[in-house]
Scaffold this motif. Structure first.
Motif, mmCIF file in Angstrom:
data_model
loop_
_atom_site.group_PDB
_atom_site.id
_atom_site.type_symbol
_atom_site.label_atom_id
_atom_site.label_comp_id
_atom_site.label_asym_id
_atom_site.label_seq_id
_atom_site.Cartn_x
_atom_site.Cartn_y
_atom_site.Cartn_z
ATOM 1 N N GLU A 189 0.769 -1.249 0.136
ATOM 2 C CA GLU A 189 0.025 -0.029 -0.085
ATOM 3 C C GLU A 189 0.954 1.317 0.111
ATOM 4 O O GLU A 189 0.574 2.306 -0.669
ATOM 5 N N THR A 190 2.109 1.263 0.882
ATOM 6 C CA THR A 190 2.788 2.281 0.871
ATOM 7 C C THR A 190 3.427 2.584 -0.325
ATOM 8 O O THR A 190 3.836 3.683 -0.837
ATOM 9 N N ASN A 191 3.866 1.274 -1.094
ATOM 10 C CA ASN A 191 4.650 1.551 -2.262
ATOM 11 C C ASN A 191 3.752 1.879 -3.370
ATOM 12 O O ASN A 191 4.181 2.801 -4.327
ATOM 13 N N LEU A 192 2.358 1.561 -3.644
ATOM 14 C CA LEU A 192 1.605 1.968 -4.609
ATOM 15 C C LEU A 192 1.113 3.389 -4.318
ATOM 16 O O LEU A 192 1.206 4.337 -5.459
ATOM 17 N N ALA A 193 1.233 3.980 -3.256
ATOM 18 C CA ALA A 193 0.855 5.388 -2.910
ATOM 19 C C ALA A 193 2.022 6.076 -3.275
ATOM 20 O O ALA A 193 1.718 7.195 -4.139
ATOM 21 N N ALA A 194 3.284 5.822 -3.319
ATOM 22 C CA ALA A 194 4.339 6.451 -3.739
ATOM 23 C C ALA A 194 4.524 6.413 -5.289
ATOM 24 O O ALA A 194 4.888 7.377 -5.733
ATOM 25 N N VAL A 195 4.356 5.279 -5.878
ATOM 26 C CA VAL A 195 4.086 5.216 -7.288
ATOM 27 C C VAL A 195 3.062 6.195 -7.735
ATOM 28 O O VAL A 195 3.220 6.890 -9.000
ATOM 29 N N LEU A 196 1.969 6.249 -7.224
ATOM 30 C CA LEU A 196 0.812 7.289 -7.708
ATOM 31 C C LEU A 196 1.123 8.675 -7.646
ATOM 32 O O LEU A 196 0.802 9.493 -8.346
ATOM 33 N N VAL A 197 1.878 8.870 -6.575
ATOM 34 C CA VAL A 197 2.472 10.280 -6.425
ATOM 35 C C VAL A 197 3.481 10.682 -7.801
ATOM 36 O O VAL A 197 3.468 11.772 -8.195
ATOM 37 N N ALA A 198 4.372 9.409 -7.915
ATOM 38 C CA ALA A 198 5.201 9.838 -8.936
ATOM 39 C C ALA A 198 4.461 10.069 -10.276
ATOM 40 O O ALA A 198 4.899 10.927 -11.158
ATOM 41 N N CYS A 199 3.472 9.423 -10.337
ATOM 42 C CA CYS A 199 2.615 9.717 -11.785
ATOM 43 C C CYS A 199 1.845 10.983 -11.781
ATOM 44 O O CYS A 199 1.622 11.436 -12.798
ATOM 45 N N ALA A 200 1.433 11.332 -10.432
ATOM 46 C CA ALA A 200 0.797 12.715 -10.404
ATOM 47 C C ALA A 200 1.737 14.044 -10.622
ATOM 48 O O ALA A 200 1.256 14.997 -11.212
ATOM 49 N N ASP A 201 2.931 13.518 -10.126
ATOM 50 C CA ASP A 201 4.122 14.800 -10.489
ATOM 51 C C ASP A 201 4.258 15.005 -11.806
ATOM 52 O O ASP A 201 4.360 16.110 -12.230
ATOM 53 N N LEU A 202 3.784 13.964 -12.784
ATOM 54 C CA LEU A 202 3.777 14.195 -14.240
ATOM 55 C C LEU A 202 2.687 14.657 -14.779
ATOM 56 O O LEU A 202 2.522 16.112 -15.385
#
Length: 219
Positions: free
Chosen positions: A97-110
Motif C-alpha cells: 500500500e505504501t509502495n502503490l501510494a508512492a508510485v501514484l504520487v510519481a505519476c501525479a508529479d507528471l
C-alpha cells in the motif's frame, strides 16, 4: 609616427564557435514553449518562432518540417524530462500500500505538473482544428505514463504482491482515479492544482481503495 599596437584586450579573433543542430533545436523548443503558452498554437507563426530563437525560417524548417512537428518535439522534450525524474521503483521492503501510494504520487508529479496541464488545455482548445496535436500529446504523454505504471504493476504481479489480469487496463484506471478530477478542475474550472500534501493524501486514499475496496461490512 609609430602606429598604435592593437590592444590585447580587443575583440577575439576568428569566427564565433558554430552551434550544433541539437543545441539549436533546444533553443527553438524553448522559444516555442514560451510562444505557444502566451499566444496559443494557432496564433503563433513560424516566423515568430524563428525570430524568438534567433534563427532564420530556413534554419527552422531544416530542423523541424513544420509547426506541428515542432509542437510534437516540444511536448516530447518536456515529457521526456519529466518522465526521467519519475521514479516508479519504490522500495520493495515497504508494504504494497505504501509502495502503490508512492508510485501514484510519481505519476501525479507528471500528470499534474502545471506546464503539462497548460499544454493539455491548449491541445483541447486546438484539437478540432489541429487533430494531430491531440493524438501526438496522447501518444507522447498520457500513454507513456500509463505504460510506465503498467510495467511497475507487472513487476509486482511477478513478485506475487498483487493479482491482476490486465496490468495495462488497471494502470489506466489507477491514473484516472488519481489525476483526472484535479486535471479537469484545473482545465475547465481554473481551479488551483493540488499541493504536494494534497497529492500525497489523495494517493494514500486511492491506494487503499484500489487494494482493499470500499464495500462496507453489511454489504
Amino acid at each position: 609616427m609609430a602606429q598604435a599596437k592593437p590592444s590585447s584586450e580587443g575583440r577575439p579573433r576568428g569566427r564565433p564557435p558554430v552551434r550544433s543542430d541539437e543545441e539549436t533545436k533546444q533553443i527553438v523548443i524553448e522559444a516555442a514553449r514560451h510562444a505557444f503558452a502566451v499566444e496559443g498554437y494557432a496564433a503563433t507563426s513560424t516566423e515568430e518562432l524563428a525570430r524568438g530563437a534567433g534563427i532564420s525560417t530556413k534554419t527552422l524548417y531544416r530542423l523541424f518540417p513544420g509547426k506541428a512537428a515542432l509542437f510534437e518535439a516540444m511536448c516530447a522534450d518536456r515529457l521526456d524530462r519529466l518522465l526521467s525524474d519519475v521514479n516508479l521503483q519504490a522500495s520493495n521492503q515497504a508494504d504494497i500500500e505504501t509502495n502503490l501510494a508512492a508510485v501514484l504520487v510519481a505519476c501525479a508529479d507528471l500528470a499534474l505538473d502545471p506546464e503539462v496541464v497548460a499544454l493539455q488545455r491548449m491541445v483541447l482548445q486546438q484539437s478540432a482544428t489541429f487533430p494531430d496535436l491531440a493524438a501526438n500529446f496522447y501518444r507522447d504523454g498520457i500513454s507513456r505514463t500509463a505504460a510506465a505504471l503498467a510495467g511497475w504493476l507487472r513487476d509486482q504481479v511477478k513478485k506475487k504482491r498483487i493479482v491482476l489480469d490486465d496490468a495495462d487496463e488497471a494502470a489506466g484506471m489507477m491514473i484516472g482515479m488519481m489525476v483526472s478530477a484535479p486535471q479537469r478542475a484545473a482545465i475547465y474550472a481554473s481551479r488551483t492544482l493540488p499541493s504536494r500534501k494534497e497529492i500525497e493524501k489523495r494517493a494514500r486514499i486511492c491506494a487503499a481503495i484500489l487494494l482493499d475496496g470500499c464495500r462496507g461490512p453489511s454489504a
